[in-house]
Design a protein around this motif. Structure first.
Motif, PDB file in Angstrom:
ATOM      1  N   HIS A 220      -1.573   7.990   8.715  1.00 40.34           N
ATOM      2  CA  HIS A 220      -2.946   8.084   8.363  1.00 40.34           C
ATOM      3  C   HIS A 220      -3.687   8.255   9.776  1.00 40.34           C
ATOM      4  CE1 HIS A 220      -6.773   6.985   7.217  1.00 40.34           C
ATOM      5  NE2 HIS A 220      -6.338   7.233   5.610  1.00 40.34           N
ATOM      6  N   VAL A 221      -4.974   8.894   9.748  1.00 45.29           N
ATOM      7  CA  VAL A 221      -5.549   9.230  10.672  1.00 45.29           C
ATOM      8  C   VAL A 221      -5.963   7.859  11.785  1.00 45.29           C
ATOM      9  CG1 VAL A 221      -7.712   9.428   9.400  1.00 45.29           C
ATOM     10  CG2 VAL A 221      -7.594  10.458  11.613  1.00 45.29           C
ATOM     11  N   ASP A 222      -6.217   6.766  10.950  1.00 42.84           N
ATOM     12  CA  ASP A 222      -6.722   5.709  11.466  1.00 42.84           C
ATOM     13  C   ASP A 222      -5.677   4.992  12.346  1.00 42.84           C
ATOM     14  OD1 ASP A 222      -8.917   5.897  10.221  1.00 42.84           O
ATOM     15  OD2 ASP A 222      -8.800   4.181   8.996  1.00 42.84           O
ATOM     16  N   PHE A 223      -4.235   5.383  12.301  1.00 40.57           N
ATOM     17  CA  PHE A 223      -3.294   4.812  13.155  1.00 40.57           C
ATOM     18  C   PHE A 223      -2.839   5.817  14.135  1.00 40.57           C
ATOM     19  CE2 PHE A 223      -3.370   2.950   8.909  1.00 40.57           C
ATOM     20  CZ  PHE A 223      -3.857   1.411   9.374  1.00 40.57           C
ATOM     21  N   SER A 224      -3.593   6.729  14.516  1.00 40.68           N
ATOM     22  CA  SER A 224      -3.127   7.846  15.243  1.00 40.68           C
ATOM     23  C   SER A 224      -2.770   7.197  16.713  1.00 40.68           C
ATOM     24  CB  SER A 224      -4.107   9.010  15.336  1.00 40.68           C
ATOM     25  OG  SER A 224      -5.293   8.423  15.927  1.00 40.68           O
ATOM     26  N   TYR A 225      -3.476   6.166  17.165  1.00 38.40           N
ATOM     27  CA  TYR A 225      -3.159   5.528  18.449  1.00 38.40           C
ATOM     28  C   TYR A 225      -1.783   4.989  18.410  1.00 38.40           C
ATOM     29  CZ  TYR A 225      -3.805   2.904  22.847  1.00 38.40           C
ATOM     30  OH  TYR A 225      -3.752   2.280  24.020  1.00 38.40           O
ATOM     31  N   GLU A 226      -1.126   4.667  17.215  1.00 38.34           N
ATOM     32  CA  GLU A 226       0.423   4.130  17.183  1.00 38.34           C
ATOM     33  C   GLU A 226       1.167   5.474  17.604  1.00 38.34           C
ATOM     34  OE1 GLU A 226       1.871   1.461  16.300  1.00 38.34           O
ATOM     35  OE2 GLU A 226       0.302   0.055  16.553  1.00 38.34           O
ATOM     36  N   VAL A 227       0.682   6.612  17.095  1.00 36.00           N
ATOM     37  CA  VAL A 227       1.624   7.789  17.182  1.00 36.00           C
ATOM     38  C   VAL A 227       1.543   8.171  18.726  1.00 36.00           C
ATOM     39  CG1 VAL A 227       1.725  10.146  16.532  1.00 36.00           C
ATOM     40  CG2 VAL A 227       0.961   8.535  15.142  1.00 36.00           C
TER      41      VAL A 227
ATOM     42  N   ARG B 136       0.768  -1.161  -0.072  1.00 30.61           N
ATOM     43  CA  ARG B 136       0.275   0.118   0.103  1.00 30.61           C
ATOM     44  C   ARG B 136       0.984   1.213   0.182  1.00 30.61           C
ATOM     45  NH1 ARG B 136      -5.403  -0.076   1.832  1.00 30.61           N
ATOM     46  NH2 ARG B 136      -6.438  -2.387   2.034  1.00 30.61           N
ATOM     47  N   GLY B 137       2.166   1.048   0.386  1.00 34.73           N
ATOM     48  CA  GLY B 137       3.027   2.302   0.478  1.00 34.73           C
ATOM     49  C   GLY B 137       2.810   3.185   1.481  1.00 34.73           C
ATOM     50  N   ILE B 138       2.265   2.567   2.754  1.00 31.09           N
ATOM     51  CA  ILE B 138       2.021   3.461   3.829  1.00 31.09           C
ATOM     52  C   ILE B 138       2.711   2.944   5.220  1.00 31.09           C
ATOM     53  CG2 ILE B 138      -0.291   4.540   2.797  1.00 31.09           C
ATOM     54  CD1 ILE B 138      -1.848   2.470   4.704  1.00 31.09           C
ATOM     55  N   THR B 139       2.674   3.402   5.954  1.00 29.99           N
ATOM     56  CA  THR B 139       3.211   3.117   7.237  1.00 29.99           C
ATOM     57  C   THR B 139       1.996   2.625   8.178  1.00 29.99           C
ATOM     58  OG1 THR B 139       5.179   4.277   7.251  1.00 29.99           O
ATOM     59  CG2 THR B 139       4.582   3.515   9.516  1.00 29.99           C
ATOM     60  N   VAL B 140       1.920   1.372   8.631  1.00 29.99           N
ATOM     61  CA  VAL B 140       0.868   0.858   9.680  1.00 29.99           C
ATOM     62  C   VAL B 140       1.325   0.905  10.931  1.00 29.99           C
ATOM     63  CG1 VAL B 140      -0.713  -1.155   9.832  1.00 29.99           C
ATOM     64  CG2 VAL B 140      -0.381  -0.062   7.405  1.00 29.99           C
ATOM     65  N   LYS B 141       2.502   0.254  11.151  1.00 30.19           N
ATOM     66  CA  LYS B 141       2.840  -0.150  12.395  1.00 30.19           C
ATOM     67  C   LYS B 141       4.108   0.835  12.964  1.00 30.19           C
ATOM     68  CE  LYS B 141       3.507  -3.567  15.744  1.00 30.19           C
ATOM     69  NZ  LYS B 141       2.669  -2.895  17.003  1.00 30.19           N
ATOM     70  N   ALA B 142       4.214   1.461  14.002  1.00 33.69           N
ATOM     71  CA  ALA B 142       5.531   2.361  14.421  1.00 33.69           C
ATOM     72  C   ALA B 142       6.656   1.328  14.492  1.00 33.69           C
ATOM     73  CB  ALA B 142       5.389   3.073  15.733  1.00 33.69           C
ATOM     74  N   GLN B 143       7.568   1.544  14.104  1.00 35.86           N
ATOM     75  CA  GLN B 143       8.846   1.121  14.120  1.00 35.86           C
ATOM     76  C   GLN B 143       9.871   1.753  14.824  1.00 35.86           C
ATOM     77  OE1 GLN B 143       9.177  -2.370  13.413  1.00 35.86           O
ATOM     78  NE2 GLN B 143       7.335  -2.606  12.295  1.00 35.86           N
ATOM     79  N   THR B 144      10.772   0.960  15.508  1.00 34.29           N
ATOM     80  CA  THR B 144      11.919   1.278  16.606  1.00 34.29           C
ATOM     81  C   THR B 144      13.315   1.091  15.757  1.00 34.29           C
ATOM     82  OG1 THR B 144      10.383   1.360  18.417  1.00 34.29           O
ATOM     83  CG2 THR B 144      12.696   1.568  18.874  1.00 34.29           C
ATOM     84  N   ALA B 145      14.091   2.100  15.810  1.00 38.51           N
ATOM     85  CA  ALA B 145      15.575   1.800  15.497  1.00 38.51           C
ATOM     86  C   ALA B 145      16.683   2.599  16.310  1.00 38.51           C
ATOM     87  CB  ALA B 145      15.711   2.108  14.059  1.00 38.51           C
ATOM     88  N   SER B 146      17.620   1.972  16.770  1.00 38.84           N
ATOM     89  CA  SER B 146      18.719   2.764  17.639  1.00 38.84           C
ATOM     90  C   SER B 146      19.874   3.176  16.686  1.00 38.84           C
ATOM     91  CB  SER B 146      19.057   2.003  18.771  1.00 38.84           C
ATOM     92  OG  SER B 146      18.036   1.705  19.617  1.00 38.84           O
ATOM     93  N   LEU B 147      20.190   4.251  16.862  1.00 31.58           N
ATOM     94  CA  LEU B 147      21.317   4.959  16.071  1.00 31.58           C
ATOM     95  C   LEU B 147      22.448   5.092  16.692  1.00 31.58           C
ATOM     96  CD1 LEU B 147      19.287   7.363  14.075  1.00 31.58           C
ATOM     97  CD2 LEU B 147      19.523   4.895  13.592  1.00 31.58           C
ATOM     98  N   PHE B 148      23.861   4.862  16.318  1.00 29.83           N
ATOM     99  CA  PHE B 148      24.881   5.464  17.107  1.00 29.83           C
ATOM    100  C   PHE B 148      25.456   6.652  16.281  1.00 29.83           C
ATOM    101  CE2 PHE B 148      25.598   0.536  18.340  1.00 29.83           C
ATOM    102  CZ  PHE B 148      24.834   0.630  19.405  1.00 29.83           C
ATOM    103  N   TYR B 149      25.447   7.634  17.109  1.00 30.20           N
ATOM    104  CA  TYR B 149      25.902   8.956  16.340  1.00 30.20           C
ATOM    105  C   TYR B 149      26.833   9.810  17.208  1.00 30.20           C
ATOM    106  CZ  TYR B 149      25.452  13.959  14.534  1.00 30.20           C
ATOM    107  OH  TYR B 149      25.741  15.051  13.952  1.00 30.20           O
ATOM    108  N   SER B 150      28.096  10.102  16.482  1.00 29.09           N
ATOM    109  CA  SER B 150      29.225  10.949  17.039  1.00 29.09           C
ATOM    110  C   SER B 150      28.882  12.461  16.953  1.00 29.09           C
ATOM    111  CB  SER B 150      30.431  10.395  16.793  1.00 29.09           C
ATOM    112  OG  SER B 150      31.487  11.271  17.331  1.00 29.09           O
ATOM    113  N   HIS B 151      28.952  13.232  18.094  1.00 29.03           N
ATOM    114  CA  HIS B 151      28.574  14.645  18.033  1.00 29.03           C
ATOM    115  C   HIS B 151      29.573  15.433  18.970  1.00 29.03           C
ATOM    116  CE1 HIS B 151      26.494  18.442  17.617  1.00 29.03           C
ATOM    117  NE2 HIS B 151      26.310  18.651  18.935  1.00 29.03           N
TER     118      HIS B 151
END
Length: 671
Positions: free
Chosen positions: A147-154, A117-132
């Protein structure tokens, strides 16, 4: 040496020459070993085998090098198709979490339905290592749906963060879901970093979008970051802004363990994989932890972070976001919003989340009743991944035992059904969607029976009679529409036709207008969004939020096929729309139901009064085709016999309603 020693399940076996055998690996599938002249080739027949072997060979990551002040937890929020997943890909690529070969592949959209469908349905997590500035930082990213139907995920993702990246398309500007997501983050008191994406497009106008952000959100335009996530332009500035503008989590490392379960997944071989955010203490493998919801004790078998695939860690510390596997085998053991703590150090549970309020209900039944137990298991596991779905048992005379499911919208329902078919190979029948109504009881007997004066109705077949009701109430929502002012007249006519009441109208710039309407939910839940997009050439956007209930003159309308009511097609309509709705449903059923050998009468009725009717003509057979001349009485007998046969078939024949008709009959065409 012509022989080869191979270790299998702790036992050394001797092989010589060419041999083939198959074996099970950790219950995850078949692997075929081929031995030819002292060479061994391993051909995986199950992708899980490769993942398990690679995961077991990885060394545990040491997260102790990241103190709390070097941790940033943030999520990406935006309207649909504004480039959230593409920006997530660039952030993963720049920090080395994925390779350049995965460029623009929407790595965090892992579900098949998301890619189709080309849409995000489920929230996904990713950890990044960044040097600042020479110091290593741990950035925990959550990519959310638009999409408004998945605002609970947000809303659940925001609870684990201290800041958000608010993405706005440089071509389309602020949209309805942009406004809704901004207020979610604003109410949670999170740091907001505005990012203007797609500046590489030909018609991009970042100056106009900056003016919109400043007017609508009161964020200075000099805080906006202009980027092109697809090309990678200025994406490094986004990472710098995350470190500089988003505060570290306010936690106490020395306090007892308090871990919030904000998401979960089910693995067929390892059980429940819970995504947790640590608000205090630490957790390591072998710890005995307890659930505040069920007060059951578990032993931590594995923990780690997602990069975006599972990467085991030796220990999780306060302020970090990761995953925990603790041998939870039952889907009911991993409640979203639950608090995990050490068995010997009980704590006060975290507030958790507000329960999701289903906006659309539909019946779901197996195609065959023999598949009931398998479908029940599939629904339980899928609702673990999507806690916003409400489930209660239901039954139907025509379809047998099933469930009445509550969803946040029609797209949510369609995606849930598609995931059942793709991930669990389950074939189901979904009935026509309806919204939850309320009735104020006037009968003392019913008040005592239901334990209160208010009755919530999610199944139209259980709609109570008017004689025992003092008032019916229907759910209403506040809808926000953003569109070019060119289409204002058409949109206002559509809203008026759907019983909308205008509350506000504001021009956010010289070309775009934002309108707020009060709608009955039943008027917009099925096809309003499609019609809005159609009449605005795709430029309008729509979002809504719950606004309670209001009194309404409601009636129950039955659909009859050959005089027999079809319980699954029973609907609740407003009295003023009874005739038009009944006529339209009969016409669409006439086009959806296949013709039979007998005539089918399709009727809409209120009580015993039929208000609309359509007829599905029978297939005709010329019984006089072989009668050339002869006695007229012979022809009359054949015609009479044919008429009697069709009459008998109409009396005893069953009419099967196609699977897709339950949703299609509710869609109407507004002119």
């Amino acid at each position: 040496m012509s022989a080869l020693l191979v270790r299998e399940a702790g036992v050394f076996r001797h092989f010589s020459g060419f041999k083939v055998f198959r074996r099970k690996v950790h219950g995850s599938g078949l692997i075929r070993f081929v031995f030819r002249h002292r060479w061994m080739k391993v051909l995986p027949f199950w992708s899980g085998c490769r993942r398990m072997s690679s995961r077991s060979n990885k060394e545990a990551v040491d997260l102790s090098v990241f103190p709390v002040e070097r941790i940033r937890n943030f999520c990406i929020i935006a309207h649909i198709d504004h480039g959230k997943s593409t920006l997530a890909d660039r952030l993963l690529e720049i920090t080395g979490a994925i390779s350049a070969a995965d460029k623009n592949r929407q790595v965090l959209d892992q579900l098949q339905v998301e890619r189709e469908r080309g849409i995000t349905v489920k929230a996904q997590t990713a950890s990044l290592f960044y040097s600042h500035q020479g110091a290593p930082h741990l950035l925990n990213l959550i990519d959310t749906p638009g999409h408004v139907d998945f605002s609970y995920e947000v809303s659940r993702s925001i609870s684990a963060c201290q800041g958000v990246l608010l993405i706005v398309d440089a071509n389309q500007g602020i949209q309805a879901q942009t406004v809704a997501n901004f207020y979610l983050a604003f109410e949670a008191q999170l740091a907001i970093v505005p990012v203007i994406n797609k500046i590489d497009l030909k018609n991009a106008d970042p100056e106009r979008v900056e003016a919109q952000i400043e007017k609508v959100f009161d964020i200075p335009r000099d805080e906006c970051i202009r980027i092109s996530a697809k090309l990678g332009t200025n994406v490094d500035k986004v990472l710098e802004a995350v470190v500089e503008r988003i505060p570290p989590p306010a936690v106490q490392p020395d306090s007892p363990l308090r871990a919030l379960v904000f998401d979960s997944n089910f693995d067929h071989y390892r059980g429940v994989l819970a995504n947790v955010a640590l608000f205090g203490g630490s957790m390591k493998k072998g710890d005995r932890i307890m659930s505040a919801h069920l007060m059951k004790t578990y032993e931590v078998q594995e923990l780690g972070i997602l990069r975006p695939h599972e990467t085991p860690a030796s220990k999780l510390f306060a302020g970090q976001v990761g995953y925990v596997i603790a041998g939870m085998k039952d889907v009911k053991e991993a409640q979203i919003g639950d608090t995990l703590f050490h068995q010997d150090r009980p704590v006060e549970p975290l507030p958790g989340f507000k329960p999701a309020k289903p906006m659309v209900f539909a019946g779901m039944f197996p195609m065959d009743q023999s598949e009931y137990s398998g479908l029940r298991s599939a629904i339980e596991r899928l609702t673990l991944n999507d806690s916003s779905v409400a489930v209660q048992k239901d039954s139907s005379l025509a379809l047998g035992a099933g469930w009445r499911l509550g969803f946040l919208g029609l797209l949510h329902m369609e995606v849930f059904n598609q995931r059942l078919e793709q991930e669990f190979n389950a074939s189901v029948i979904v009935t026509a969607p309806t919204v939850p109504y309320k009735a104020l009881l006037s009968s003392p007997k019913l008040i005592k029976e239901h334990g209160g004066e208010e009755l919530t109705i999610v199944n139209p077949a259980q709609f109570p009679d008017r004689s025992v009701i003092s008032q019916y109430q229907e759910p209403i929502v506040i809808g926000t529409i953003l569109a070019p002012d060119l289409y204002t007249g058409k949109i206002m006519a559509l809203c008026l036709n759907r019983r909308g009441v205008q509350k506000n109208m504001v021009y956010i710039d010289d070309q775009r207008v934002m309108m707020k309407y009060l709608f009955p939910l039943n008027e917009i839940v099925v096809d309003f969004y499609d019609l809005l997009k159609s009449m605005s050439s795709g430029y309008a956007s729509f979002d809504y939020e719950n606004a309670g209930y209001q009194a309404a003159d409601l009636i129950k309308m039955d659909i009859l096929l050959n005089g027999r009511p079809v319980e699954e097609l029973t609907t609740i309509v407003h009295k003023e729309r009874a005739y038009s709705s009944g006529k339209a449903m009969c016409e669409r059923l006439r086009d959806s139901i296949p013709r039979q050998m007998f005539e089918i009468a399709v009727q809409a009725a209120i009580g015993s009064k039929v208000i609309a009717r359509e007829t599905i003509k029978a297939y005709k057979k010329n019984v006089l085709a072989k009668c050339y001349g002869g006695d007229i009485t012979r022809k009359m007998k054949l015609l009479k016999r044919q008429a009697e046969g069709k009459k008998k078939m109409r009396r005893i024949g069953n009419v099967d309603v196609p699977k897709d008709a339950f949703i299609s009959v509710l869609k109407r065409k507004d002119k």
